[in-house]
Design a protein around this motif. Sequence first.
Motif, short mmCIF file in Angstrom:
data_model
loop_
_atom_site.label_atom_id
_atom_site.label_comp_id
_atom_site.label_asym_id
_atom_site.label_seq_id
_atom_site.Cartn_x
_atom_site.Cartn_y
_atom_site.Cartn_z
N SER A 99 35.75 47.45 40.82
CA SER A 99 35.91 46.19 40.09
C SER A 99 35.03 46.15 38.85
CB SER A 99 35.61 45.00 41.01
OG SER A 99 34.28 45.09 41.53
N TRP A 100 35.38 45.28 37.94
CA TRP A 100 34.72 45.21 36.63
C TRP A 100 33.55 44.24 36.65
CZ3 TRP A 100 39.30 44.84 32.57
CH2 TRP A 100 40.00 46.06 32.58
N TRP A 101 32.35 44.78 36.46
CA TRP A 101 31.16 43.97 36.21
C TRP A 101 31.10 43.72 34.70
CZ3 TRP A 101 27.79 43.50 40.63
CH2 TRP A 101 28.13 44.33 41.70
N PRO A 102 30.25 42.81 34.23
CA PRO A 102 30.11 42.63 32.78
C PRO A 102 29.79 43.94 32.06
CG PRO A 102 29.08 40.80 33.92
CD PRO A 102 29.50 41.77 34.98
N GLU A 103 28.92 44.76 32.65
CA GLU A 103 28.52 46.01 32.00
C GLU A 103 29.62 47.07 32.06
OE1 GLU A 103 24.93 43.72 33.03
OE2 GLU A 103 26.75 44.29 34.11
N THR A 104 30.57 46.91 32.98
CA THR A 104 31.72 47.82 33.00
C THR A 104 32.49 47.69 31.69
OG1 THR A 104 31.90 47.34 35.38
CG2 THR A 104 33.74 48.54 34.35
N ILE A 123 41.43 59.47 28.00
CA ILE A 123 42.13 59.51 29.28
C ILE A 123 41.50 58.49 30.21
CG2 ILE A 123 42.65 60.92 31.31
CD1 ILE A 123 42.54 63.39 29.47
N TYR A 124 42.33 57.60 30.76
CA TYR A 124 41.86 56.59 31.71
C TYR A 124 42.30 57.00 33.11
CZ TYR A 124 41.98 53.86 27.33
OH TYR A 124 41.84 53.43 26.02
N LEU A 125 41.35 57.15 34.01
CA LEU A 125 41.64 57.41 35.42
C LEU A 125 41.41 56.09 36.15
CD1 LEU A 125 39.81 60.87 35.79
CD2 LEU A 125 42.18 60.40 35.08
N VAL A 126 42.48 55.36 36.38
CA VAL A 126 42.39 53.96 36.79
C VAL A 126 42.39 53.85 38.31
CG1 VAL A 126 43.41 51.67 36.55
CG2 VAL A 126 43.64 53.33 34.68
N ASP A 127 41.41 53.12 38.83
CA ASP A 127 41.32 52.87 40.27
C ASP A 127 40.41 51.66 40.44
OD1 ASP A 127 41.28 52.91 43.00
OD2 ASP A 127 40.71 55.02 43.19
N SER A 128 40.94 50.48 40.15
CA SER A 128 40.09 49.28 40.07
C SER A 128 40.79 48.07 40.66
CB SER A 128 39.73 49.00 38.61
OG SER A 128 39.10 47.74 38.48
N ALA A 129 40.02 47.28 41.38
CA ALA A 129 40.54 46.05 41.97
C ALA A 129 40.55 44.90 40.97
CB ALA A 129 39.71 45.67 43.19
N GLY A 130 40.13 45.15 39.72
CA GLY A 130 40.14 44.11 38.69
C GLY A 130 38.77 43.49 38.50
N VAL A 131 38.74 42.27 38.03
CA VAL A 131 37.48 41.59 37.71
C VAL A 131 36.67 41.35 38.97
CG1 VAL A 131 36.50 39.44 36.82
CG2 VAL A 131 38.45 40.49 35.66
N ASN A 132 35.38 41.61 38.90
CA ASN A 132 34.45 41.25 39.97
C ASN A 132 34.25 39.74 39.87
OD1 ASN A 132 32.28 40.92 41.73
ND2 ASN A 132 31.36 42.88 41.16
N LEU A 133 34.96 38.99 40.68
CA LEU A 133 35.12 37.56 40.48
C LEU A 133 33.82 36.76 40.42
CD1 LEU A 133 38.35 36.93 42.58
CD2 LEU A 133 38.12 37.15 40.10
N PRO A 134 32.80 37.08 41.20
CA PRO A 134 31.56 36.31 41.08
C PRO A 134 30.91 36.42 39.69
CG PRO A 134 31.60 37.48 43.16
CD PRO A 134 32.75 38.00 42.36
N TYR A 135 31.28 37.46 38.94
CA TYR A 135 30.65 37.68 37.62
C TYR A 135 31.67 37.53 36.49
CZ TYR A 135 26.98 39.51 40.58
OH TYR A 135 26.01 39.65 41.54
#
Length: 544
Positions: A99-104, A123-135
């Motif tokens: 997931s994406w933190w602000p620093e991500t 090249i993007y190797l994508v494997d992410s649940a999306g936004v880290n909701l608390p942040y």
Amino acid sequence: MSGRLRQLADDVRALEARLRLGGGPDKIEKQHKQGKLTARERVERLADPGTPFLEIGLLVAYDRYEGQAPGAGVITGIAIVDGREVVVVANDATVKAGSWWPETITKILRAQEVAMRCRIPIIYLVDSAGVNLPYQGGVFPGQFGAARIFYYNSIMRRYLRIPQFSAVMGQCVAGGAYLPALSDVILMVKGTSFMGLGGPNLVKGATGQTVDGETLGGAITHTEISGVAHYALDDDTQCLDKLRELVARLPKPFRGVPATYRPPAVPPSALYDVLPADHRMSYDMHAVLKAVLDDGAIDEFQPHLAKEMICGDARIEGIPVGIVANQRGLIKGRAGERPRFGGIIYAESAEKVAYFIERCDRQGLPIVFVQDVSGFMVGPDAEHEGIIRAGARFVEAMACARVPKIVLTVNHASGAGYYAMAGQGFDPDFILSWPTGRMAVMEGEAAVGAVHGPALDAAKKAGVDPSAEVLESAAQMRADYETQLDARYAAARGFVDAICYPEDTRTILALALRAAAQNPGPHLGAFVLPPMPTYGAPVPGTEY
């Protein structure tokens, strides 16, 4: 000589080894059980065997979130694929499901800027649940929030013509799906990848429909029904092999440097014995250059003038470069002149460097700045010599140079001298630091003198001890500065792209120079658009 550099290097190595484990052995094993490679295994498999990888931002956020965000959940850097430099962005699903933190966001944007600045594929190797909701407050909104990733995607795709490849190798959810959608080619892995604006749970809540992930947004769905993706591969290994094949089909990159070159005059391992035990003590910068430059040779520019600044022509792995470096120690002046302090920029040295930078710019030579600078000279003599005007000329020449600029901080990076030596705010192509790098407006003791000096002096004149409050505040300031002067502090906040070790310095500089050489220029800002057509005329490549 001291083991200061060795000790700091060992400390950074230990920290980096821990960060490279991502979420830890248990999370790595879980990913393997899902039939997936980890992000680091993917990057390693994608790159040519035995080639260097310039990882950017490994230490970012390591000292935040109670250590729960190693690498901010994403690996970014420059790898070599089929003999060419490419930028790689790989979500690390072992860290909070990628997931994406602000620093991500900060790291991904920096990686995209490198691709745009150097005009090299990404090249993007994508494997992410999306936004880290608390942040989400530090991720979603703002000029440099997640939206800017898609802005950069679009600029690269429409105007800069930078190849973008996306491999969805796990989750790719919500707005994050626009990252592959705005790429040139999308690959997916059967059975393990999912791409959709909403997952099955969100669909159930929003529409009442029940659907499994594979039917909703799996590899077969997007390659055979929606047409969103272009290739469906059986597993991670096949997907990475396909990426290598796609990169190999691209036109070969510009190569304007010789294939053979001479080694340095002394082995790079000798650099550990160059810096003194005390960072304030002197040493010879030429000893550093001898272990980095081909043959250890530099053809100095005006070597007998303003010796506190070393300027000259050299090669690094055969690549011609201009060198701008600070000399330390006490510098003997001309007859009748007072000695100068090394690491300080005087009016004469600022004028010398400004002219040298402009000459490199005219000749198309990339510039490597080797920083050990404590600032510009102060005092009546300096002011009467026009230090402000000369310093401004230095800064302007550096800021406006259209050639690649690469920074290596080996010790101090202080005050306006740090700015003039291509500090981060001036968009150098790459900014690297040794573990000994010390980046701050000034050293801690100087800061204490500036803030608490009057109170300390008054107590001394009165023959009394300073108040406990003053002593405590001064001690706290020293401690704060010592923490903030550490190269790890700078790396954790993205003030440097990477901490590199002395023995790797030459290799990393050459990799950065080769990447930057793909763009003939201008190297100004995060990216420079090609000339636009006149109003009303079609943009080339978009005619129907």
